[in-house]
Design a protein around this motif. Structure first.
Motif, PDB file in Angstrom:
ATOM      1  N   LEU A 113      13.304  -1.188   2.286  1.00 43.78           N
ATOM      2  CA  LEU A 113      13.045  -2.378   3.097  1.00 43.78           C
ATOM      3  C   LEU A 113      11.562  -2.730   3.143  1.00 43.78           C
ATOM      4  N   LEU A 114      10.699  -1.752   2.850  1.00 47.76           N
ATOM      5  CA  LEU A 114       9.256  -1.993   2.858  1.00 47.76           C
ATOM      6  C   LEU A 114       8.696  -2.099   1.445  1.00 47.76           C
ATOM      7  N   TYR A 115       9.563  -2.349   0.482  1.00 53.78           N
ATOM      8  CA  TYR A 115       9.124  -2.386  -0.912  1.00 53.78           C
ATOM      9  C   TYR A 115       8.084  -3.480  -1.149  1.00 53.78           C
ATOM     10  N   ALA A 116       8.207  -4.599  -0.446  1.00 51.98           N
ATOM     11  CA  ALA A 116       7.282  -5.711  -0.663  1.00 51.98           C
ATOM     12  C   ALA A 116       5.850  -5.348  -0.288  1.00 51.98           C
ATOM     13  N   VAL A 117       5.669  -4.396   0.636  1.00 52.25           N
ATOM     14  CA  VAL A 117       4.316  -4.003   1.057  1.00 52.25           C
ATOM     15  C   VAL A 117       3.994  -2.587   0.588  1.00 52.25           C
ATOM     16  N   ARG A 118       4.663  -2.127  -0.450  1.00 53.73           N
ATOM     17  CA  ARG A 118       4.499  -0.749  -0.910  1.00 53.73           C
ATOM     18  C   ARG A 118       3.040  -0.375  -1.201  1.00 53.73           C
ATOM     19  N   PRO A 119       2.246  -1.205  -1.883  1.00 58.87           N
ATOM     20  CA  PRO A 119       0.861  -0.791  -2.156  1.00 58.87           C
ATOM     21  C   PRO A 119       0.021  -0.613  -0.896  1.00 58.87           C
ATOM     22  N   LEU A 120       0.388  -1.288   0.200  1.00 58.31           N
ATOM     23  CA  LEU A 120      -0.407  -1.235   1.426  1.00 58.31           C
ATOM     24  C   LEU A 120       0.164  -0.280   2.461  1.00 58.31           C
ATOM     25  N   GLU A 121       1.333   0.268   2.200  1.00 61.68           N
ATOM     26  CA  GLU A 121       2.050   1.043   3.207  1.00 61.68           C
ATOM     27  C   GLU A 121       1.243   2.250   3.690  1.00 61.68           C
ATOM     28  N   THR A 122       0.848   3.113   2.784  1.00 63.18           N
ATOM     29  CA  THR A 122       0.100   4.315   3.168  1.00 63.18           C
ATOM     30  C   THR A 122      -1.286   3.986   3.710  1.00 63.18           C
ATOM     31  N   PRO A 123      -2.071   3.097   3.083  1.00 63.82           N
ATOM     32  CA  PRO A 123      -3.383   2.760   3.660  1.00 63.82           C
ATOM     33  C   PRO A 123      -3.299   2.213   5.082  1.00 63.82           C
ATOM     34  N   ILE A 124      -2.299   1.379   5.364  1.00 65.92           N
ATOM     35  CA  ILE A 124      -2.172   0.821   6.712  1.00 65.92           C
ATOM     36  C   ILE A 124      -1.873   1.916   7.727  1.00 65.92           C
ATOM     37  N   LEU A 125      -0.987   2.831   7.387  1.00 66.12           N
ATOM     38  CA  LEU A 125      -0.644   3.909   8.314  1.00 66.12           C
ATOM     39  C   LEU A 125      -1.842   4.813   8.583  1.00 66.12           C
ATOM     40  N   LEU A 126      -2.591   5.148   7.540  1.00 70.05           N
ATOM     41  CA  LEU A 126      -3.759   6.013   7.733  1.00 70.05           C
ATOM     42  C   LEU A 126      -4.857   5.290   8.509  1.00 70.05           C
ATOM     43  N   ALA A 127      -5.041   4.004   8.243  1.00 70.60           N
ATOM     44  CA  ALA A 127      -6.040   3.237   8.991  1.00 70.60           C
ATOM     45  C   ALA A 127      -5.658   3.141  10.461  1.00 70.60           C
ATOM     46  N   ALA A 128      -4.374   2.945  10.735  1.00 76.41           N
ATOM     47  CA  ALA A 128      -3.915   2.886  12.124  1.00 76.41           C
ATOM     48  C   ALA A 128      -4.131   4.218  12.827  1.00 76.41           C
ATOM     49  N   ALA A 129      -3.878   5.320  12.120  1.00 77.43           N
ATOM     50  CA  ALA A 129      -4.103   6.640  12.717  1.00 77.43           C
ATOM     51  C   ALA A 129      -5.581   6.855  13.023  1.00 77.43           C
ATOM     52  N   ALA A 130      -6.450   6.445  12.106  1.00 74.25           N
ATOM     53  CA  ALA A 130      -7.886   6.610  12.326  1.00 74.25           C
ATOM     54  C   ALA A 130      -8.367   5.762  13.496  1.00 74.25           C
ATOM     55  N   PHE A 131      -7.927   4.522  13.558  1.00 76.22           N
ATOM     56  CA  PHE A 131      -8.342   3.636  14.649  1.00 76.22           C
ATOM     57  C   PHE A 131      -7.856   4.163  15.995  1.00 76.22           C
TER      58      PHE A 131
END
Length: 527
Positions: A113-131
């Motif tokens: 279901l998140l295939y459309a944002v696959r390239p951004l999936e991991t960076p967004i999660l890690l950025a959210a964790a850092a913030f």
């Protein structure tokens, strides 16, 4: 009355004359103690000391200096520290809820279901964790102390879970690409989609897949470029001494024409039934199939996932299949007519060298759930479903076609597994009772009806049941999980090697019915 003392009618034993039971009195006392302790800590952090309640009397309108801002003028008897406490609790609750949602996404990292944002999936999660970690540690935005500590733990878990899932997938992918005899044995039974040809070139050359699925996203560089890419894959196969790749497409006509407008968009087969052309229907349908097949053959397609032989449902039967859209794709509601039209269409495709696929067994006419999103089942007995199965049975005997197995459970035969990975349906019903000796292919394993069961587990069960081809088309990266799970099942002897050998023989016969195109892209193809 203080808000912590308010209560609903108490029904616990040992109620006092006021109507409050022992548990309510103790719970209220604990709640008040925690609430006041939190406010005291907040005041201490601000370097202020003040009574927890407003003074009453003549000085009720004079709040302690620095405790209440001009925006929050308190009423007599109101707790002057309630507003900051509510704000802190609200900020903490929103933050923790957001992190909880992100944890759920991280747990299902690389979900289709998140295939459309696959390239951004991991960076967004890690950025959210850092913030989240930085803001919680710095204590900004008026955190509730307990909420701040919880947030630090949650964002740490989010980062670890995201990295763990990413490394887990990378390790699975690495094991598959390295290849082994078992993986190559299983790979012959997988048909995989792709975005760029580089994603499947090594897999095809090393025998780790048996076919590819092409669709609109592969035509960004034009028809000629895709035809050349497919021809290059076939050359790699010949150089490695491997059988030709099965090249599958979904070109039914009408709204499901996934290679149009690069290939001619023909109307749905149902339109030929309603046509007033005086020529015999069978003749018109056969010409239609041949016309469609010629375009597919020029591109390099060998297997078309059509026709739809599900009977057409009533338009107002409460169906929830807005993704399946069966009412507009089905040929008709008369099984005899559907069989005649489908048989002529299959013959037309065969004239152009294309193998057809009957779909979606056991039929979607009576199914009210959309298998793209959730599970579906048929409660009817096989005897009651015979009219729906008539087109399948007719063409299974009279033509050489593949059959696509849908993700629908036949509750009367196997309530635990969908038809796409049910031994009872495949071995007992189709192979033994019907005597069907053709190729069986699953519907896409990315679909919600089966993905939640574990794509690795479902792929292994499908191959163990005797299904010949496993389709992983929408999200190609799920192939690594699917074949990895199948390899583990094969190592545990949950998949019979004799079953795989018999399946390979059926695939050999399927390839023999098609003559692969030339190595070079056709000059007549349109870019």
């Amino acid at each position: 009355m203080h808000h912590a003392d308010r209560h609903l009618s108490c029904r616990c034993p040992g109620r006092s004359p006021t109507g409050r039971g022992f548990c309510c009195r103790v719970g209220g006392s604990v709640w008040r103690a925690l609430w006041r302790s939190t406010l005291r800590r907040q005041l201490a952090a601000d370097g202020k000391r003040a009574p927890l309640r407003r003074p009453r009397g003549d000085h009720a309108r004079d709040p302690p200096s620095g405790l209440v801002s001009a925006r929050h003028t308190a009423r007599p008897g109101r707790d002057v520290t309630v507003i900051p406490a509510i704000k802190a609790a609200a900020v903490s609750a929103v933050a923790l809820t957001t992190v909880a949602a992100l944890l759920a996404i991280a747990w299902h990292l690389k979900h289709p279901l998140l295939y459309a944002v696959r390239p951004l999936e991991t960076p967004i999660l890690l950025a959210a964790a850092a913030f989240g970690g930085v803001t919680a540690v710095r204590g900004r935005y008026g955190w509730w102390p307990a909420g701040r500590r919880s947030l630090v733990l949650c964002v740490g878990a989010l980062a670890l879970l995201t990295l763990g899932r990413e490394f887990e997938f990378a390790a699975t992918r690495h094991r598959v690409i390295e290849g082994s005899d078992d993986l190559r044995t299983l790979g012959a039974h997988f048909v995989v989609g792709f975005r760029e040809i580089d994603e499947v070139e090594a897999l095809a050359a090393n025998g780790l897949i048996g076919g590819v699925y092409i669709t609109r996203r592969n035509l960004r560089h034009g028809l000629t470029a895709l035809a050349a890419d497919l021809a290059r894959l076939q050359r790699h196969r010949r150089a490695a001494g491997l059988p030709p790749l099965i090249v599958a497409a979904d070109q039914e006509g009408g709204e499901v024409s996934h290679l149009s407008p690069w290939l001619e968009r023909l109307p749905p087969l149902s339109s030929l039934v309603r046509d007033t052309d005086p020529a015999p229907l069978v003749e018109r349908v056969r010409r239609y199939g041949e016309r469609q097949g010629v375009g597919l053959a020029k591109l390099g397609v060998t297997l078309n996932l059509a026709p739809v032989v599900d009977l057409r449902p009533a338009l107002a039967d409460g169906r929830g299949d807005f993704l399946t859209a069966l009412a507009s794709r089905a040929i008709a509601d008369d099984p005899t007519l559907v069989g005649e039209v489908a048989e002529a269409y299959v013959a037309g495709l065969a004239d152009a060298g294309i193998v057809a696929t009957l779909k979606h067994f056991p039929g979607l006419r009576r199914v009210h759930a959309d298998t793209h999103l959730r599970r579906a089942s048929l409660s009817e007995t096989p005897e009651a479903l015979e009219p729906d199965w008539l087109p399948f049975r007719r063409l299974a005997v009279t033509t050489e076609t593949a059959i696509m197995l849908g993700h629908v459970r036949l509750a009367a035969l196997d309530s635990e597994h969908a038809a796409s990975h049910s031994r009872v349906v495949v071995r007992n019903l189709l192979r033994r009772e019907w005597g069907y000796t053709g190729v069986l292919i699953t519907d896409d394993l990315n679909m919600g009806a089966v993905y939640g069961e574990g794509i690795d587990r479902v792929a292994a069960q499908a191959l163990a049941a005797g299904v010949d081809l496993v389709l992983v088309s929408y999200d190609p990266e799920q192939y690594y999980r699917a074949i990895g799970g199948a390899a583990e099942a094969l190592a545990r002897s949950e998949i019979d090697r004799d079953v795989l050998h018999a399946s390979c023989e059926r695939l050999t016969r399927l390839r023999a019915r098609h003559s692969p195109g030339k190595d070079q892209a056709p000059e007549t193809a349109r870019g």
